[in-house]
Design an enzyme around this catalytic site. Structure first.
Site, PDB file in Angstrom:
ATOM      1  N   GLU A  61      -0.365   1.333  -5.537  1.00 45.34           N
ATOM      2  CA  GLU A  61      -0.186   0.057  -4.850  1.00 45.34           C
ATOM      3  C   GLU A  61      -0.053  -1.106  -5.827  1.00 45.34           C
ATOM      4  O   GLU A  61      -0.816  -1.197  -6.791  1.00 45.34           O
ATOM      5  CB  GLU A  61      -1.377  -0.211  -3.925  1.00 45.34           C
ATOM      6  CG  GLU A  61      -1.718   0.956  -3.009  1.00 45.34           C
ATOM      7  CD  GLU A  61      -3.025   0.749  -2.278  1.00 45.34           C
ATOM      8  OE1 GLU A  61      -3.316  -0.410  -1.898  1.00 45.34           O
ATOM      9  OE2 GLU A  61      -3.765   1.728  -2.091  1.00 45.34           O
TER      10      GLU A  61
ATOM     11  N   HIS B 291       0.845  -1.202   0.000  1.00 45.02           N
ATOM     12  CA  HIS B 291       0.000   0.000   0.000  1.00 45.02           C
ATOM     13  C   HIS B 291       0.885   1.258   0.000  1.00 45.02           C
ATOM     14  O   HIS B 291       0.895   2.042   0.948  1.00 45.02           O
ATOM     15  CB  HIS B 291      -0.880  -0.045   1.250  1.00 45.02           C
ATOM     16  CG  HIS B 291      -2.059   0.866   1.241  1.00 45.02           C
ATOM     17  ND1 HIS B 291      -2.041   2.131   0.695  1.00 45.02           N
ATOM     18  CD2 HIS B 291      -3.302   0.690   1.743  1.00 45.02           C
ATOM     19  CE1 HIS B 291      -3.226   2.697   0.875  1.00 45.02           C
ATOM     20  NE2 HIS B 291      -4.011   1.823   1.509  1.00 45.02           N
TER      21      HIS B 291
END
Length: 283
Positions: free
Chosen positions: A255, A153
């Site tokens: 991501e 992330h």
């Protein structure tokens, strides 16, 4: 060996048990809490965004850096949002490779309450000339198969998200989570703004090219198939207690993920996903 505590391992909200490695004129820092990369300094500039440390609530995921999403993405599963890996303590693996940090997490009684499978995760961050690679290794240490979703992330730091440009996603289908609908990216360059964006792009193979006026990065990945773009925008950011006013303009999440087609892992087998950020010659 150039990997050392910075500062000594702690569990307080400001430091999270940080370690640092240096090589090739760059540095990378990470924490045992969540096995998470927190910082990448290259050419004298911080490349990752991190929320204010004094706003982090104990036991919650660290806002910023590169959190590890496992074994589910968002609420696409029966567990907690984005899984448990980013909210538990990992252990540091001692290194003798210059410029590398490694953290490991293995199942225990607490993880099996959230997800009933034996596993081993390893997060490796490695500096190479003008690049940072971050790899997630997943091993099924049990006797039965399991499937999982995963993501790195990544919060890229930017002075102003409205100046950010991203190419390489043209022609790819994406799911717009803000609208609950699918669409096609016409490309060739995605111009970001300060509004909320939450998209999952499927089957991305080509390298991505990111620039924001201050930096230019080439982004590649292996093992992962999906790319997530996320920024909460001003309204949702105002409701996030671990962001300061205006912080939504200071990052964009790009991501590397496996979401739309989760990994099916037989017993005794391993999977590896990697995301690489390379400084382009002009940035």
């Amino acid at each position: 060996m150039d990997t050392d505590p910075s500062p000594g391992p702690t569990n307080d909200r400001a430091n999270f048990g940080q370690y640092r490695a240096e090589a090739h004129g760059m540095s990378v820092a990470g924490t045992t809490f969540g096995g998470q990369v927190l910082s990448w300094i290259a050419d004298g500039r911080e490349r990752l965004f991190r929320g204010p440390a004094d706003r982090h609530a104990e036991g919650t995921a660290v806002r910023g850096g590169i959190p590890v999403i496992f074994p589910q993405f968002a609420m696409r599963g029966s567990g907690g949002r984005h899984g448990f890996a980013r909210r538990v303590s990992w252990r540091r693996v001692a290194e003798d490779v210059p410029g590398r940090l490694t953290f490991m997490l293995e199942d225990d009684a607490s993880t099996r309450q959230a997800w009933p499978h034996p596993f081993r995760l390893q997060l490796e961050a490695l500096l190479s000339p003008r690049a940072l690679s971050v790899a997630l290794n997943v091993c099924n240490t049990g006797t039965a198969p399991f499937d999982f979703a995963a993501a790195l992330h990544t919060y890229l730091r930017t002075d102003d998200v409205t100046r950010a440009r991203l190419s390489g996603l043209e022609g790819h289908h994406f799911h717009d989570s803000t609208r609950g609908e699918d669409a096609l990216d016409p490309g060739p360059t995605l111009t970001l703004d300060s509004r909320e964006i939450d998209r999952i792009y499927a089957d991305v193979e080509a390298p991505l090219h990111y620039e924001d006026g201050q930096q230019r990065l080439a982004i590649t990945m292996t093992g992962f198939r999906d790319v997530v773009l996320w920024n909460p925008g001003p309204e949702k950011a105002a409701g996030l207690p671990d962001l300061a006013t205006g912080d939504h303009r200071r990052f964009i999440c790009i991501e590397a993920a496996r979401i739309l087609s989760p990994v099916e892992l037989p017993p005794g087998e391993s999977w590896r996903g990697e995301q690489v950020f390379s400084l382009r010659a002009d940035g």
